[in-house]
Design a protein around this motif. Structure first.
Motif, PDB file in Angstrom:
ATOM      1  N   LEU A 108       0.840  -1.207   0.000  1.00  0.00           N
ATOM      2  CA  LEU A 108       0.000   0.000   0.000  1.00  0.00           C
ATOM      3  C   LEU A 108       0.873   1.254   0.000  1.00  0.00           C
ATOM      4  O   LEU A 108       0.581   2.236  -0.684  1.00  0.00           O
ATOM      5  N   LEU A 109       1.955   1.179   0.744  1.00  0.00           N
ATOM      6  CA  LEU A 109       2.869   2.324   0.808  1.00  0.00           C
ATOM      7  C   LEU A 109       3.510   2.575  -0.560  1.00  0.00           C
ATOM      8  O   LEU A 109       3.608   3.732  -1.008  1.00  0.00           O
ATOM      9  N   MET A 110       3.910   1.488  -1.221  1.00  0.00           N
ATOM     10  CA  MET A 110       4.533   1.622  -2.549  1.00  0.00           C
ATOM     11  C   MET A 110       3.544   2.278  -3.521  1.00  0.00           C
ATOM     12  O   MET A 110       3.899   3.220  -4.241  1.00  0.00           O
ATOM     13  N   VAL A 111       2.285   1.795  -3.511  1.00  0.00           N
ATOM     14  CA  VAL A 111       1.273   2.353  -4.424  1.00  0.00           C
ATOM     15  C   VAL A 111       1.012   3.821  -4.078  1.00  0.00           C
ATOM     16  O   VAL A 111       0.962   4.687  -4.960  1.00  0.00           O
ATOM     17  N   TYR A 112       0.889   4.099  -2.791  1.00  0.00           N
ATOM     18  CA  TYR A 112       0.634   5.485  -2.345  1.00  0.00           C
ATOM     19  C   TYR A 112       1.777   6.413  -2.772  1.00  0.00           C
ATOM     20  O   TYR A 112       1.553   7.513  -3.279  1.00  0.00           O
ATOM     21  N   LEU A 113       3.006   5.940  -2.595  1.00  0.00           N
ATOM     22  CA  LEU A 113       4.169   6.774  -2.944  1.00  0.00           C
ATOM     23  C   LEU A 113       4.243   7.015  -4.452  1.00  0.00           C
ATOM     24  O   LEU A 113       4.465   8.144  -4.899  1.00  0.00           O
ATOM     25  N   LEU A 114       4.031   5.955  -5.234  1.00  0.00           N
ATOM     26  CA  LEU A 114       4.133   6.114  -6.692  1.00  0.00           C
ATOM     27  C   LEU A 114       3.007   7.000  -7.227  1.00  0.00           C
ATOM     28  O   LEU A 114       3.220   7.805  -8.123  1.00  0.00           O
TER      29      LEU A 114
END
Lengths: 208, 255
Positions: free
Chosen positions: A179-185
């Motif tokens: 979720l963090l990766m998607v949020y950051l990208l």
């Protein structure tokens, strides 16, 4: 949560330049390793040591992601935690999984990302369990070791205990990381993402 | 005129004495690590761990090694002693509770093997002065793109750690992270990481342009023949590693 659907007509785009990929690899490694220090500073009970690998896979592709994962844990083994190099296989599995899920648009919406994160946790748990059992004797000094000890005390075998504690702890950590990766990208400026014309991003509705 | 009491600068020849051939350095390290995993005698492993610790201190990386011991090996030891000495009360392959001393010995074997492996790998890589790292890695076969990535990663990790600390400090200073409870801090993680990732990508674009303009990769390769290696230092590294490896192999295969 809405408005995250990818454009179905996203055309294939040229890959990022070799120099840019090369410059991103050490930064992905540093991101993996520095986040550990960052998380330690705020005393959060997660690892976040694969966010850099996942972001690099999404931005420039599988090969660069595998290089970031392997080098992160090799260098991390020298400067932050000697346990890390033994889990290089887990990093490779994470990079391959993120690539395969990304190719199928698995990060197009938040609920898909949650499912992908749970799947990643199961994969990571399965790949890590034999290393923890046969090399570390079942304990790596992390928080899930207490769960392993509890399961051992309840009569489970060592392999079962490590596998079950991995399945209990890893999906939560990996779902957070996904979720963090998607949020950051998704939060990156579009002007910046133009430098990384990767089809994985467009298939997942990032930067379009 | 230099006075006799002034410290003399280390001559090139003296420095050379401290430099084994990179291949020998890595081979000695690999043999030492393998021997550590093959040795089942806890007294020999304990002696090896002491020797490696002393060498790490002599090499000037003792503080980093001590930090690893405290942060990683102490919790690992406690966990393993609890599991194998307390809960299982026996080494692997033995009925539960049958041999508590055996369980404790197994726990210590695991810790000592990892301690020795960690110390040896630190001696092989971290003891190399940073300006010599490209040459050493290049001689070991790590060349071109991979060499640039590895060398840059060693340089960038402290830089990014500093950047993350700056982001954290800035948020505290602006009063944006008032809730310092567990859930408050967890909720702030994404907000803290976004500027770090953005900086990472901007920095990589900037660096790629710089690397291209300055022909960094070609220059890194060109430096590979600058240093001279010591034959004596190579022998000093290789002999103890080979001796320990031979002992461990004999002990392992003779049962």
């Amino acid at each position: 949560m809405s408005g995250l659907q990818a454009s179905p007509s996203a055309a294939p785009q040229p890959p990022a330049s070799k120099q840019l990929t090369l410059a991103l690899i050490p930064l992905g490694i540093a991101l993996n390793l520095a986040l550990g220090t960052f998380i330690h500073a705020i005393r959060a009970p997660v690892y976040l040591d694969e966010v850099g690998t996942a972001c690099v896979v999404m931005l420039v592709g599988l090969r660069a992601g595998i290089v970031v994962g392997v080098l992160s844990f090799l260098i991390g083994g020298l400067i932050t935690n000697p346990v890390l190099p033994w889990f290089i296989g887990t990093q490779i599995a994470v990079a391959v999984y993120v690539y395969l899920v990304g190719k199928r648009g698995g990060y197009r919406s938040w609920w898909r990302a949650v499912l992908a994160g749970i799947g990643l946790g199961v994969v990571a748990g399965i790949v890590s369990a034999p290393v923890i059992v046969y090399l570390f004797g079942g304990v790596t000094g992390s928080g899930s070791s207490f769960l392993t000890a509890f399961l051992l005390a309840s009569g489970k075998s060592m392999l079962q205990s490590v596998f079950l504690s991995g399945l209990a702890a890893e999906p939560l950590d990996k779902t957070l990381q996904t979720l963090l990766m998607v949020y950051l990208l998704r939060g990156l400026p579009k002007g910046l993402l133009k430098h990384f014309p990767n089809s994985l991003l467009s298939k997942n509705g990032i930067g379009v | 005129m230099e006075s006799a009491s002034e410290p003399q600068p280390v001559s090139f020849d003296q420095k050379e004495m401290l430099r084994p051939y990179p291949i020998i350095r890595m081979l000695s390290g690999a043999l030492g690590i393998l021997a550590g995993f093959w040795t089942s005698d806890i007294r020999i492993l304990f002696t090896a761990a002491l020797a490696v610790s002393a060498l790490v201190v002599v090499a000037g990386i003792g503080r980093r090694y001590a930090a690893l011991c405290l942060k990683v090996f102490l919790p690992l030891s406690l966990g393993l002693l609890l599991v194998w000495g307390g809960i299982m009360g026996a080494p692997p392959g033995t009925p539960i509770g049958a041999d508590r001393i055996g369980g404790l010995t197994f726990a210590m074997l695991v810790v000592l093997r990892l301690l020795v492996a960690s110390g040896i790998s630190q001696l092989c890589i971290l003891a190399i002065p940073s300006h010599e790292l490209p040459q050493v890695l290049s001689v070991c076969g790590i060349k071109g793109d991979l060499l640039a990535s590895v060398v840059a990663a060693f340089a960038l990790v402290p830089e990014l750690e500093l950047r993350t600390q700056q982001v954290l400090t800035a948020r505290y200073a602006r009063g944006l992270s008032k809730n310092r409870s567990f859930f408050g801090l967890m909720a702030h993680i994404p907000l803290l990481l976004r500027p770090v990732l953005t900086w990472t990508l901007r920095s990589s674009i900037h660096r790629s342009e710089l690397w291209s303009q300055r022909r960094l990769i070609e220059r890194l390769e060109a430096r590979s023949s600058d240093l001279r290696w010591s034959r004596l230092a190579s022998i000093v590294w290789l002999i103890p590693a080979c001796a320990w490896f031979a002992y461990a192999a004999l002990a392992r295969f003779q049962g």
